[in-house]
Design a protein around this motif. Structure first.
Motif, short mmCIF file in Angstrom:
data_model
loop_
_atom_site.label_atom_id
_atom_site.label_comp_id
_atom_site.label_asym_id
_atom_site.label_seq_id
_atom_site.Cartn_x
_atom_site.Cartn_y
_atom_site.Cartn_z
N LEU A 30 0.83 -1.21 0.00
CA LEU A 30 0.00 0.00 0.00
C LEU A 30 0.87 1.26 0.00
N SER A 31 1.98 1.21 0.71
CA SER A 31 2.89 2.36 0.72
C SER A 31 3.44 2.62 -0.68
N ALA A 32 3.79 1.55 -1.39
CA ALA A 32 4.32 1.69 -2.75
C ALA A 32 3.26 2.19 -3.71
N ALA A 33 1.98 1.90 -3.40
CA ALA A 33 0.87 2.30 -4.28
C ALA A 33 0.33 3.68 -3.95
N ASN A 34 0.84 4.31 -2.90
CA ASN A 34 0.34 5.61 -2.46
C ASN A 34 0.40 6.65 -3.59
N VAL A 48 1.81 -4.64 -9.42
CA VAL A 48 2.27 -5.70 -8.52
C VAL A 48 3.56 -6.32 -9.04
N ALA A 49 3.68 -6.42 -10.36
CA ALA A 49 4.88 -7.01 -10.96
C ALA A 49 6.13 -6.18 -10.68
N THR A 50 5.95 -4.91 -10.31
CA THR A 50 7.11 -4.05 -10.02
C THR A 50 7.55 -4.13 -8.57
N LEU A 51 6.74 -4.75 -7.72
CA LEU A 51 7.07 -4.84 -6.30
C LEU A 51 8.18 -5.85 -6.08
N PRO A 52 9.01 -5.65 -5.06
CA PRO A 52 10.04 -6.65 -4.76
C PRO A 52 9.41 -7.98 -4.37
N PHE A 53 10.13 -9.06 -4.63
CA PHE A 53 9.60 -10.40 -4.34
C PHE A 53 9.24 -10.55 -2.87
N SER A 54 9.98 -9.89 -1.98
CA SER A 54 9.72 -10.00 -0.55
C SER A 54 8.38 -9.39 -0.16
N THR A 55 7.82 -8.53 -1.04
CA THR A 55 6.51 -7.93 -0.80
C THR A 55 5.41 -8.69 -1.54
N ALA A 56 5.64 -8.96 -2.81
CA ALA A 56 4.60 -9.55 -3.65
C ALA A 56 4.55 -11.07 -3.56
N GLY A 57 5.58 -11.68 -3.02
CA GLY A 57 5.62 -13.14 -2.95
C GLY A 57 6.19 -13.62 -1.64
N THR A 58 6.59 -14.88 -1.61
CA THR A 58 7.22 -15.44 -0.43
C THR A 58 8.10 -16.62 -0.84
N PHE A 59 9.18 -16.81 -0.11
CA PHE A 59 10.04 -17.95 -0.38
C PHE A 59 9.41 -19.26 0.07
N GLY A 60 8.39 -19.17 0.89
CA GLY A 60 7.68 -20.36 1.33
C GLY A 60 8.31 -20.98 2.55
N GLY A 61 7.69 -22.06 3.01
CA GLY A 61 8.14 -22.62 4.28
C GLY A 61 8.29 -24.12 4.32
N ASN A 62 8.05 -24.84 3.22
CA ASN A 62 8.20 -26.29 3.24
C ASN A 62 9.66 -26.70 3.28
N SER A 63 9.94 -27.82 3.94
CA SER A 63 11.31 -28.31 3.99
C SER A 63 11.63 -29.11 2.73
N SER A 64 12.89 -29.45 2.57
CA SER A 64 13.51 -29.84 1.30
C SER A 64 12.77 -30.89 0.48
N CYS A 65 12.45 -30.51 -0.74
CA CYS A 65 11.90 -31.44 -1.73
C CYS A 65 12.04 -30.79 -3.10
N VAL A 66 12.77 -31.44 -3.99
CA VAL A 66 13.06 -30.88 -5.32
C VAL A 66 12.78 -31.95 -6.37
N GLU A 67 12.09 -31.56 -7.42
CA GLU A 67 11.77 -32.48 -8.52
C GLU A 67 12.60 -32.14 -9.75
N ILE A 68 13.20 -33.14 -10.35
CA ILE A 68 13.89 -32.99 -11.63
C ILE A 68 13.00 -33.61 -12.70
N ILE A 69 12.53 -32.78 -13.61
CA ILE A 69 11.52 -33.20 -14.58
C ILE A 69 12.20 -33.64 -15.87
N ASN A 70 11.93 -34.89 -16.24
CA ASN A 70 12.54 -35.46 -17.43
C ASN A 70 11.51 -35.89 -18.46
N GLY A 71 10.23 -35.83 -18.08
CA GLY A 71 9.17 -36.29 -18.98
C GLY A 71 8.96 -37.78 -18.85
#
Length: 320
Positions: A30-34, A48-71
């Motif tokens: 809201l401060s950025a939109a003033n 919204v696309a101009t806002l920093p990621f720390s404002t418009a998004g989040t790094f999330g909170g789940n613990s380690s899980c990574v998928e490598i997609i090969n089809g």
């Protein structure tokens, strides 16, 4: 290999945004939109696309899980932290039931934050599915079964509908699995941890979490450089600052963004993903760490090609 999708990127334990965190994001936006007006949804989305990621998004909170997609019907997954739950739900939504799939799961080590999502991995309960759990720990099967043993969990391991297999891998030896060479490497961490190098004809991905790098161990440094050599993407444990890693939190089994940059530059890697985020760090701190790491890369680059640096977050998909 085509893409890498991050389903859980936190270290040690899952965390979530608090009401205070959400409030601070709203105030910041809201401060950025003033003084601005948005007459259409498209204009609002553009802002919204101009806002920093720390404002418009989040790094999330789940613990380690990574998928490598090969089809195809054979899937590669690194670790089964709490991020395994949304991953499993996505697989069921995509493939439906019945539609037998094979899931190759590579376990870095046996600590709970890397196994806790296994009982919530929905494909495990679907008859016809095949789950192969790969790792280098002699007690791998025991640790997995413990996740679903009373009093730890109400659903017993025997109730899994899928066929579950265990593959005890040999470190430093390439294992050919579903068209990909997978090489595990021993890493310094309490109870031992193993990184994995995935190599197809065209791409190389390295998954290296829960590893402490001793800066004065030149032999191990060279071994890591060789392990990372030429990788298209290195997923790296950057849980601490360098000061923390060599002082207050020395011998805690984790590394820093500074060491990640140094090793990837020496190895000629193309892209570095900061991973296994400290659960006490909020989105602003993680955003700041990313900016600092990118500045470090610029001033230490020299004449070699630029190392692209990203910070992994839950839901991020990287094209290789």
């Amino acid at each position: 290999m085509k893409k890498v999708c991050f389903w859980g990127t936190r270290g040690s334990l899952p965390v979530s945004l608090t009401a205070r965190d959400v409030r601070e994001k709203i105030i910041s936006a809201l401060s950025a939109a003033n003084g601005k007006s948005f007459k259409t949804p498209a204009a609002l989305n553009e802002f919204v696309a101009t806002l920093p990621f720390s404002t418009a998004g989040t790094f999330g909170g789940n613990s380690s899980c990574v998928e490598i997609i090969n089809g195809g019907t054979e899937h590669f997954i690194c670790d089964m932290g709490s991020g395994a739950r949304p991953l499993g739900q996505a697989k069921i939504a995509t493939y439906g039931v019945p539609n037998p799939q094979t899931y190759h799961i590579f376990i870095s080590h046996l600590h709970w934050d890397h196994l806790m999502g296994f009982p919530y991995f929905a494909p495990m309960y679907i008859p016809g599915n095949r789950i192969v759990i790969h790792g280098c720990h002699a007690r791998l099967e025991e640790a997995i079964r413990l996740q679903m043993r009373s009093p730890c969990f109400p659903v017993d391991y025997s109730q899994a509908g899928a066929r579950i297999e265990f593959d005890l891998m040999t470190p430093d030896q390439a294992h050919y699995i579903a068209g990909i060479n997978v090489t595990p490497k021993l890493q310094l961490h309490a109870g031992d941890s193993y990184g994995y190098r995935f190599e197809s004809i065209e791409q190389t991905v390295v998954y290296s979490t829960d590893c402490e790098h001793q800066l004065d161990d030149l032999v191990e440094r060279e071994a890591c450089v060789k392990f990372f050599a030429g990788a298209d993407l290195v997923i790296f444990d950057a849980m601490y600052s360098l000061a923390e890693a060599v002082s207050v939190k020395a011998d805690w089994g984790h590394s820093s963004n500074v060491v990640g940059v140094e090793l990837c530059q020496a190895a000629g890697a193309r892209r570095l993903a900061l991973f296994h985020h400290e659960p006490a760090h909020d989105d602003i701190q993680l955003n700041r760490l990313l900016a600092e790491t990118r500045r470090l890369e610029q001033i230490t680059r020299g004449d070699q090609p630029a190392l692209e640096i990203i910070s992994a977050y839950d839901g991020l998909t990287v094209t290789l």
